[in-house]
Design a protein around this motif. Sequence first.
Motif, PDB file in Angstrom:
ATOM      1  N   HIS A  95      -8.794   9.930   1.798  1.00 25.73           N
ATOM      2  CA  HIS A  95      -7.467   9.531   1.338  1.00 25.73           C
ATOM      3  C   HIS A  95      -7.502   8.369   0.361  1.00 25.73           C
ATOM      4  N   LEU A  96      -8.673   7.760   0.148  1.00 22.52           N
ATOM      5  CA  LEU A  96      -8.731   6.561  -0.675  1.00 22.52           C
ATOM      6  C   LEU A  96      -8.308   6.823  -2.113  1.00 22.52           C
ATOM      7  N   ARG A  97      -8.421   8.069  -2.553  1.00 20.58           N
ATOM      8  CA  ARG A  97      -8.072   8.364  -3.948  1.00 20.58           C
ATOM      9  C   ARG A  97      -6.591   8.676  -4.126  1.00 20.58           C
ATOM     10  N   ARG A  98      -5.873   8.779  -3.007  1.00 18.28           N
ATOM     11  CA  ARG A  98      -4.450   9.140  -3.121  1.00 18.28           C
ATOM     12  C   ARG A  98      -3.578   7.906  -3.346  1.00 18.28           C
ATOM     13  N   PHE A  99      -2.307   8.170  -3.626  1.00 20.01           N
ATOM     14  CA  PHE A  99      -1.345   7.089  -3.824  1.00 20.01           C
ATOM     15  C   PHE A  99      -0.527   6.901  -2.540  1.00 20.01           C
ATOM     16  N   PRO A 100       0.053   5.706  -2.340  1.00 17.75           N
ATOM     17  CA  PRO A 100       0.716   5.425  -1.060  1.00 17.75           C
ATOM     18  C   PRO A 100       1.854   6.385  -0.708  1.00 17.75           C
ATOM     19  N   HIS A 101       2.521   6.967  -1.701  1.00 17.72           N
ATOM     20  CA  HIS A 101       3.696   7.778  -1.368  1.00 17.72           C
ATOM     21  C   HIS A 101       3.336   8.980  -0.498  1.00 17.72           C
ATOM     22  N   ALA A 102       2.051   9.348  -0.507  1.00 13.50           N
ATOM     23  CA  ALA A 102       1.638  10.519   0.258  1.00 13.50           C
ATOM     24  C   ALA A 102       1.482  10.220   1.745  1.00 13.50           C
ATOM     25  N   PHE A 103       1.701   8.956   2.151  1.00 12.63           N
ATOM     26  CA  PHE A 103       1.400   8.595   3.534  1.00 12.63           C
ATOM     27  C   PHE A 103       2.652   8.277   4.346  1.00 12.63           C
ATOM     28  N   SER A 104       2.499   8.451   5.658  1.00 11.70           N
ATOM     29  CA  SER A 104       3.597   8.114   6.566  1.00 11.70           C
ATOM     30  C   SER A 104       3.572   6.613   6.859  1.00 11.70           C
ATOM     31  N   GLY A 105       4.608   6.136   7.544  1.00 19.49           N
ATOM     32  CA  GLY A 105       4.722   4.709   7.849  1.00 19.49           C
ATOM     33  C   GLY A 105       3.509   4.144   8.565  1.00 19.49           C
ATOM     34  N   GLY A 106       3.017   4.873   9.550  1.00 22.36           N
ATOM     35  CA  GLY A 106       1.876   4.388  10.325  1.00 22.36           C
ATOM     36  C   GLY A 106       0.617   4.291   9.475  1.00 22.36           C
ATOM     37  N   GLN A 107       0.403   5.312   8.639  1.00 21.99           N
ATOM     38  CA  GLN A 107      -0.770   5.293   7.765  1.00 21.99           C
ATOM     39  C   GLN A 107      -0.668   4.159   6.758  1.00 21.99           C
ATOM     40  N   ARG A 108       0.534   3.950   6.200  1.00 24.16           N
ATOM     41  CA  ARG A 108       0.710   2.855   5.243  1.00 24.16           C
ATOM     42  C   ARG A 108       0.424   1.514   5.882  1.00 24.16           C
ATOM     43  N   GLN A 109       0.887   1.367   7.140  1.00 27.25           N
ATOM     44  CA  GLN A 109       0.646   0.085   7.790  1.00 27.25           C
ATOM     45  C   GLN A 109      -0.859  -0.115   7.999  1.00 27.25           C
ATOM     46  N   ARG A 110      -1.600   0.962   8.252  1.00 22.07           N
ATOM     47  CA  ARG A 110      -3.053   0.822   8.392  1.00 22.07           C
ATOM     48  C   ARG A 110      -3.693   0.432   7.059  1.00 22.07           C
ATOM     49  N   ILE A 111      -3.108   0.926   5.952  1.00 16.75           N
ATOM     50  CA  ILE A 111      -3.606   0.519   4.624  1.00 16.75           C
ATOM     51  C   ILE A 111      -3.357  -0.977   4.416  1.00 16.75           C
ATOM     52  N   SER A 112      -2.149  -1.444   4.778  1.00 16.20           N
ATOM     53  CA  SER A 112      -1.826  -2.875   4.655  1.00 16.20           C
ATOM     54  C   SER A 112      -2.787  -3.723   5.473  1.00 16.20           C
ATOM     55  N   ILE A 113      -3.126  -3.231   6.651  1.00 15.52           N
ATOM     56  CA  ILE A 113      -4.030  -3.986   7.518  1.00 15.52           C
ATOM     57  C   ILE A 113      -5.419  -4.052   6.877  1.00 15.52           C
ATOM     58  N   ALA A 114      -5.871  -2.925   6.327  1.00 16.83           N
ATOM     59  CA  ALA A 114      -7.189  -2.905   5.675  1.00 16.83           C
ATOM     60  C   ALA A 114      -7.216  -3.886   4.514  1.00 16.83           C
ATOM     61  N   ARG A 115      -6.128  -3.937   3.744  1.00 15.03           N
ATOM     62  CA  ARG A 115      -6.062  -4.843   2.602  1.00 15.03           C
ATOM     63  C   ARG A 115      -6.127  -6.298   3.065  1.00 15.03           C
ATOM     64  N   ALA A 116      -5.440  -6.591   4.177  1.00 20.41           N
ATOM     65  CA  ALA A 116      -5.454  -7.968   4.667  1.00 20.41           C
ATOM     66  C   ALA A 116      -6.828  -8.361   5.190  1.00 20.41           C
ATOM     67  N   LEU A 117      -7.553  -7.392   5.757  1.00 21.59           N
ATOM     68  CA  LEU A 117      -8.815  -7.742   6.417  1.00 21.59           C
ATOM     69  C   LEU A 117     -10.037  -7.618   5.512  1.00 21.59           C
ATOM     70  N   VAL A 118      -9.856  -7.097   4.283  1.00 20.95           N
ATOM     71  CA  VAL A 118     -11.023  -6.806   3.440  1.00 20.95           C
ATOM     72  C   VAL A 118     -11.758  -8.078   3.019  1.00 20.95           C
ATOM     73  N   SER A 119     -11.051  -9.214   2.939  1.00 24.10           N
ATOM     74  CA  SER A 119     -11.720 -10.448   2.523  1.00 24.10           C
ATOM     75  C   SER A 119     -12.380 -11.150   3.704  1.00 24.10           C
ATOM     76  N   ASP A 120     -12.433 -10.474   4.847  1.00 24.22           N
ATOM     77  CA  ASP A 120     -13.093 -10.993   6.031  1.00 24.22           C
ATOM     78  C   ASP A 120     -12.482 -12.306   6.513  1.00 24.22           C
ATOM     79  N   PRO A 121     -11.155 -12.318   6.741  1.00 19.07           N
ATOM     80  CA  PRO A 121     -10.497 -13.561   7.150  1.00 19.07           C
ATOM     81  C   PRO A 121     -10.792 -13.902   8.613  1.00 19.07           C
ATOM     82  N   LYS A 122     -10.496 -15.151   8.970  1.00 15.74           N
ATOM     83  CA  LYS A 122     -10.638 -15.562  10.376  1.00 15.74           C
ATOM     84  C   LYS A 122      -9.268 -15.568  11.050  1.00 15.74           C
ATOM     85  N   PHE A 123      -8.245 -15.840  10.244  1.00 16.69           N
ATOM     86  CA  PHE A 123      -6.903 -16.046  10.776  1.00 16.69           C
ATOM     87  C   PHE A 123      -5.947 -15.072  10.098  1.00 16.69           C
TER      88      PHE A 123
END
Lengths: 333, 335
Positions: B153-181
């Motif tokens: 799914h990485l090549r697709r655009f967000p409109h193709a996803f449901s709310g739950g999937q989008r929220q998982r994308i948001s979480i991945a974006r927040a965690l990609v920089s390896d934060p502590k907090f």
Amino acid sequence: MSKLIDVQNLTLQFRTDEGLITAVDDVSFSIDRGEVMGLVGESGSGKSVTAKALMHLNAGNAIYAPESRIILHTDQGEVDVLSLKKQSDLKLVRGGAISMIFQEPMASFAPALSIGKQMVEQLQLHSDMSKARAKEISIEMLDRVGISDASKRFDQYAFELSGGMRQRAMIAMALSTKPKLLIADEPTTALDVTIQAQVIDLMKDLVGEFGMGIIFITHDLGVVAQTADKVSVMYLGRLIEEGPVREVIRTPAHPYTQGLLAALPKLEDLDSPLTPVPGDIPSPLERPPGCVFHTRCPKVIGDICRRTLPHAIDVAKGHSAACHLHEEAKGAA
Amino acid sequence: MSDQDNLITARNLSVTFQIGKGLFNKASLKAVDNVTLDIPKGSFFGLVGESGSGKTTLGRAFLKAVPITGGTATYSDDEVTYDLGTLAGRELRDYRKRAQLIFQDPYAALSPRMTVRDIIAEPLEVMGLTKTRAETDQRVREIAAKCRLNLEHLRRFPHAFSGGQRQRISIARALVSDPKFVVADESVAALDVSIQADVLNLLKDLQRELGLTFMFISHDLSVVAHTCDHVAVMYLGRLVETAPTRQLFEAPRHPYTKALFSAIPSLDPDDTGRAQRLVGEIPSPTNQPTGCKFHTRCPHATEQCKREEPQLEHADGPGHEVSCHRWRELMSEPA
């Protein structure tokens, strides 16, 4: 109790660029006078579209299947809602005998007109009363829903009121024409819990007082438990379970309803893990064949679920579910 | 607990906004007022309150997204210690990697014109964390897999996803920089119940797996009860009660916390819980009541409550603090 509205085999499709989308598929239910029905389902289940159909309010690209019937029983006789064409006839179901409360009160009031002006306008549209009388009734209604200083609020604008106040004003406006049926589309979702509790109490009091029927659309089963007499659960446009509120919440018969209840975090038991309904609701463009829920159902019993559409089966008096599990049980018995 | 065990330490923290531009109609809005709290390392810390209680502002203050106008807030992990009030320049850029935010609305938070891969990779590129495209791709795939996203799914655009999937994308974006907090601001509020449980379970798993510290902001007490270890309750910018989750839910001491509990619609149709209903609404933060901020809606308010502001004090359980003049007397009353 006498019948208020009868929905029979309602099927509704939308014509879009990507093809025909089935939003509501063969839904039937009825509501008596003074009865509160909870309509539950997740986003995309077709609950709002069903409610809008009762007011013939869906967009121009909506296609109603020929066998769809919505019969409103009024004191003057039966009205076939879907056959209404003229604006003047539609007034009956748009604010006359049927009123609607929307989710976001800020977006449903016109921002540049005072609350009072909007209330008077709709009263005059639906009756031939004088402006002074309409103002009197409006202030009375504002007072009745617990807005203090009603005559002052009458001249204020929507942005001057807090969220809870706005929702109360919305309720006052919807009830001022004395509708027989009130459709409340997620009326408390945008509110804080303490305000939500106040609004629910208010609506319960008003049912007792005005004796109208209510369709309460929500995704919150707690809100349904507190307000409704009976519940209908929708999934992908199909009505999958209906019954009295105590029955459905205590002994849910459809695996989807069971899943919804299990997914709710419960305060009584903090240790139990949260169990999501697996997967996502499929796109309405790719409606699964057979039972619409089979792609996420943990209790699939075989090919029958993937191929054959289940029909509503009574599991108790007035409580039915559309699931092959119950057909099996019945066949075996 | 020593200070070394806390990731975030706030002492008398205040955030005040200036509103009104004219010379004579200057007013200030105290969104966060004198808040003292500790967020232990590796905890799932819940912050609850109604809209207007200042919970979002407090979260933003910890991310240094709003200016801190009084008191101190300190961030301290195994490598660095930052005073959030004065943080600037290179250190602030470093802090941005360590502290991240997950937004409420997954429909508004993702750019519709970027692919999922680009959305998740953007923080890496902006912060210069990876040197080559291959390295970036590698990081994106790793975090996407952890967030249970389908790699196709990485090549697709967000409109193709449901709310739950989008929220998982948001979480991945927040965690990609390896934060502590990580501050999660109403991160499941916009989701359907059936999906909400899935996202909450994912957040819990990620927290354990990656050793994250979460600040979970929510208005939904039952969600907080199931996910958080420790909960703080805010009202009009003040902390009114804080306790370990179990302690708070079994023995709430502040009348506001009790009222919040009783306002949750019960699944039992025969339990109407009208007894503890609050009257009125949260007062405007520009025109706050004197004394205890809650006295205008409190069923137990006395003359003292109108005059004197209560301070946070130890209540009867370990780690349980409450700010109410009368909590001891009210203990004997049924909750």
